[in-house]
Write a protein that holds these residues in place. Structure first.
Motif, PDB file in Angstrom:
ATOM      1  N   VAL A  35     -53.462  -2.524 -17.038  1.00 48.10           N
ATOM      2  CA  VAL A  35     -52.953  -3.593 -16.063  1.00 48.10           C
ATOM      3  C   VAL A  35     -53.053  -3.002 -14.609  1.00 48.10           C
ATOM      4  N   SER A  36     -53.566  -3.916 -13.635  1.00 51.42           N
ATOM      5  CA  SER A  36     -53.680  -3.399 -12.285  1.00 51.42           C
ATOM      6  C   SER A  36     -52.440  -3.302 -11.547  1.00 51.42           C
ATOM      7  N   PRO A  37     -52.426  -2.177 -10.610  1.00 51.83           N
ATOM      8  CA  PRO A  37     -51.149  -2.292  -9.982  1.00 51.83           C
ATOM      9  C   PRO A  37     -50.930  -3.285  -8.880  1.00 51.83           C
ATOM     10  N   GLN A  38     -49.527  -3.321  -8.578  1.00 49.85           N
ATOM     11  CA  GLN A  38     -49.083  -4.199  -7.431  1.00 49.85           C
ATOM     12  C   GLN A  38     -49.010  -2.995  -6.487  1.00 49.85           C
ATOM     13  N   VAL A  39     -49.535  -3.192  -5.105  1.00 47.54           N
ATOM     14  CA  VAL A  39     -49.393  -2.311  -3.924  1.00 47.54           C
ATOM     15  C   VAL A  39     -48.752  -3.059  -2.729  1.00 47.54           C
ATOM     16  N   LEU A  40     -47.626  -2.175  -2.286  1.00 48.22           N
ATOM     17  CA  LEU A  40     -46.782  -2.595  -1.148  1.00 48.22           C
ATOM     18  C   LEU A  40     -46.474  -1.623  -0.402  1.00 48.22           C
TER      19      LEU A  40
ATOM     20  N   LEU B 131     -43.383   0.264   2.024  1.00 43.57           N
ATOM     21  CA  LEU B 131     -42.068   0.131   2.219  1.00 43.57           C
ATOM     22  C   LEU B 131     -41.686   1.224   3.256  1.00 43.57           C
ATOM     23  N   GLN B 132     -40.495   0.780   3.884  1.00 43.02           N
ATOM     24  CA  GLN B 132     -39.735   1.702   4.752  1.00 43.02           C
ATOM     25  C   GLN B 132     -38.360   1.380   5.007  1.00 43.02           C
ATOM     26  N   LYS B 133     -37.618   2.362   5.061  1.00 48.89           N
ATOM     27  CA  LYS B 133     -36.227   2.292   5.311  1.00 48.89           C
ATOM     28  C   LYS B 133     -35.838   1.649   6.563  1.00 48.89           C
ATOM     29  N   SER B 134     -36.623   2.128   7.703  1.00 53.79           N
ATOM     30  CA  SER B 134     -36.296   1.545   8.916  1.00 53.79           C
ATOM     31  C   SER B 134     -37.542   1.596   9.785  1.00 53.79           C
ATOM     32  N   SER B 135     -37.402   1.229  10.954  1.00 53.41           N
ATOM     33  CA  SER B 135     -38.923   1.118  11.832  1.00 53.41           C
ATOM     34  C   SER B 135     -39.075   2.723  12.111  1.00 53.41           C
ATOM     35  N   SER B 136     -38.297   3.525  12.025  1.00 52.06           N
ATOM     36  CA  SER B 136     -38.408   5.116  12.315  1.00 52.06           C
ATOM     37  C   SER B 136     -38.746   5.843  11.260  1.00 52.06           C
ATOM     38  N   SER B 137     -38.589   5.385   9.994  1.00 53.81           N
ATOM     39  CA  SER B 137     -38.739   6.138   8.708  1.00 53.81           C
ATOM     40  C   SER B 137     -40.392   6.093   8.490  1.00 53.81           C
ATOM     41  N   PRO B 138     -40.551   7.137   7.665  1.00 51.53           N
ATOM     42  CA  PRO B 138     -41.899   7.198   6.985  1.00 51.53           C
ATOM     43  C   PRO B 138     -42.284   5.943   6.259  1.00 51.53           C
ATOM     44  N   VAL B 139     -43.701   5.713   6.223  1.00 49.51           N
ATOM     45  CA  VAL B 139     -44.147   4.631   5.403  1.00 49.51           C
ATOM     46  C   VAL B 139     -44.740   5.001   4.205  1.00 49.51           C
ATOM     47  N   VAL B 140     -44.056   4.143   2.952  1.00 50.61           N
ATOM     48  CA  VAL B 140     -44.411   4.562   1.863  1.00 50.61           C
ATOM     49  C   VAL B 140     -45.272   3.657   1.160  1.00 50.61           C
ATOM     50  N   CYS B 141     -46.291   4.071   0.633  1.00 48.28           N
ATOM     51  CA  CYS B 141     -47.319   3.056  -0.135  1.00 48.28           C
ATOM     52  C   CYS B 141     -46.878   3.344  -1.531  1.00 48.28           C
ATOM     53  N   HIS B 142     -46.560   2.420  -2.224  1.00 48.29           N
ATOM     54  CA  HIS B 142     -45.899   2.374  -3.508  1.00 48.29           C
ATOM     55  C   HIS B 142     -46.835   1.250  -4.398  1.00 48.29           C
ATOM     56  N   ALA B 143     -47.358   2.009  -5.412  1.00 46.20           N
ATOM     57  CA  ALA B 143     -48.166   1.311  -6.419  1.00 46.20           C
ATOM     58  C   ALA B 143     -47.303   1.175  -7.623  1.00 46.20           C
ATOM     59  N   THR B 144     -47.127   0.027  -8.239  1.00 46.80           N
ATOM     60  CA  THR B 144     -46.274   0.040  -9.424  1.00 46.80           C
ATOM     61  C   THR B 144     -46.755  -1.035 -10.371  1.00 46.80           C
ATOM     62  N   GLY B 145     -46.301  -0.929 -11.748  1.00 46.84           N
ATOM     63  CA  GLY B 145     -46.960  -1.800 -12.750  1.00 46.84           C
ATOM     64  C   GLY B 145     -48.207  -1.642 -13.277  1.00 46.84           C
ATOM     65  N   PHE B 146     -48.769  -0.415 -13.122  1.00 46.57           N
ATOM     66  CA  PHE B 146     -50.155  -0.174 -13.757  1.00 46.57           C
ATOM     67  C   PHE B 146     -50.173   0.536 -14.915  1.00 46.57           C
ATOM     68  N   ASN B 147     -51.349   0.235 -15.814  1.00 45.00           N
ATOM     69  CA  ASN B 147     -51.526   1.223 -17.133  1.00 45.00           C
ATOM     70  C   ASN B 147     -52.976   1.143 -17.224  1.00 45.00           C
ATOM     71  N   PRO B 148     -53.710   2.218 -17.817  1.00 45.48           N
ATOM     72  CA  PRO B 148     -53.102   3.479 -17.816  1.00 45.48           C
ATOM     73  C   PRO B 148     -52.706   4.342 -16.483  1.00 45.48           C
ATOM     74  N   SER B 149     -52.216   5.397 -16.861  1.00 47.71           N
ATOM     75  CA  SER B 149     -51.471   6.079 -15.766  1.00 47.71           C
ATOM     76  C   SER B 149     -52.546   6.746 -14.688  1.00 47.71           C
ATOM     77  N   GLY B 150     -53.646   6.949 -15.027  1.00 47.47           N
ATOM     78  CA  GLY B 150     -54.621   7.686 -13.980  1.00 47.47           C
ATOM     79  C   GLY B 150     -54.807   6.689 -12.796  1.00 47.47           C
ATOM     80  N   ILE B 151     -54.526   7.147 -11.444  1.00 48.96           N
ATOM     81  CA  ILE B 151     -54.603   6.323 -10.289  1.00 48.96           C
ATOM     82  C   ILE B 151     -54.841   7.392  -9.298  1.00 48.96           C
TER      83      ILE B 151
END
Length: 348
Positions: free
Chosen positions: A199-204, A206-226
């Motif tokens: 299963v390929s990952p969904q990539v988004l 994310l950020q809590k606020s405009s001054s917060s660090p930017v998080v690259c979130h990959a989810t929903g993938f299989n197998p675990s190697g990424i």
């Protein structure tokens, strides 16, 4: 929940290549956590949760349909009976070690982690069996010399007791050399279609606020190697980057994050891009950032919430409560002082 801080140190899922498969068990006994079970057990196949037990439900629950189809309800009943027997042993071991460490109050944990790995291309086999107390190494098996070793003085009485039982050592040799591997291979055969599902990952972003660090979130993938990396103006960029641990989702897939700690002005004045590589395919995200003020996709929210809930369970269960430390050195003992779940858990 604040009392769990010491338990939720890290969840570390070991990366396995396409040829390497593993079966692992993580058992934890606790004291001082009235809202959580005194004993929790997890079984994993290729780092995917395949079975769960705790002393409040007193029942082992399989996580895959292929387990029920191939192993039947008798499998769950047998696992339940075995783990019911381990519950009292872990409670006793917590009390024994509290006395050795001169502790009377607070949250305390005893963890047992064991399992085996098998390379389906080379046939190579390996195994581990390790105990931890309060998030620190307590003792482990040296499989080359087939003996227990401990890095702390409080572990010496247990080391001496268990090393004098040669029957126990031979049981380890037989179990990890044959039984564990045989059951791992059975599980892989039974669950092949599910475990090998890609299963390929969904990539988004994310950020809590405009001054917060930017998080690259990959989810929903299989197998675990990424692999998750960043680019700045078309060039590889690894400064100010914090890579998160691999976490499981409730549906058997995985998620992982990479956090970019840059100031808002730097993000605005440069072209940053998150690149995710999985199973030879590449996905990237560099534009839309979801913040707390915006609505993330329902599937993503459900996946994150499920993973966080599982993380709490995993943290209590010791999956993996402490990191392996470099330079593990045993204290000399002369200084005084079927399937895999039925492997004996002795009293310390």
């Amino acid at each position: 929940m604040q009392s769990l801080t010491g338990l939720l140190l890290v969840v570390c899922l070991q990366y396995a290549s396409s040829a390497t498969h593993s079966w692992k068990a993580y058992y934890t006994g606790t004291s001082g956590l009235t809202e959580f079970p005194e004993f929790v057990a997890l079984n994993l196949i290729d780092d995917q949760l395949m079975g769960y037990f705790d002393s409040k439900t007193n029942h082992f629950k399989s996580q895959f349909q292929w387990m029920e189809d191939n192993l039947g309800k008798e499998y769950e009943e047998r696992q339940t009976n075995i783990l019911l027997g381990h519950t009292e042993t872990f409670k006793n071991n917590v009390n024994i070690l509290r006395e050795r460490f001169n502790q009377t109050q607070g949250v305390h944990t005893v963890q047992l982690m064991y399992g085996c790995e098998w390379d389906d291309q080379t046939g190579a086999k390996s195994a581990f069996r390790e105990y931890g107390y309060d998030g620190e190494d307590f003792l482990s098996v040296d499989f080359k010399e087939m003996r227990y070793i401990s890095p702390v003085q409080q572990g010496i009485p247990t080391v001496q007791k268990w090393n004098n039982d040669r029957g126990k050592i031979e049981n380890h040799r037989n179990y990890f050399g044959t039984v564990c591997i045989e059951w791992l291979q059975k599980y892989l055969q039974y669950g092949k279609s599910s475990l090998e599902k890609t299963v390929s990952p969904q990539v988004l972003l994310l950020q809590k606020s405009s001054s917060s660090p930017v998080v690259c979130h990959a989810t929903g993938f299989n197998p675990s190697g990424i692999k998750i990396s960043w680019q700045k103006n078309g060039q590889d960029y690894d400064e100010d980057v914090e890579l998160g641990e691999l976490l499981p989702n409730a549906d058997g897939t995985f998620q992982k994050t990479s956090t970019l700690n840059v100031k808002p002005e730097e993000w605005k004045n440069n072209k940053f891009r998150c690149v995710v590589e999985h199973q030879g395919k590449t996905k990237a995200a560099d534009e839309k950032i979801l913040t707390n003020e915006e609505s993330a996709p329902i599937g993503l929210i459900a996946g994150v919430v499920a993973a966080l809930l599982l993380l709490v369970v995993i943290g209590v269960a010791g999956y993996m409560v402490y990191q392996k430390k470099k330079g593990f050195k045993p204290v000399s003992g002369s200084d005084d002082g079927s399937n895999s779940s039925d492997h004996a858990v002795p009293q310390a």
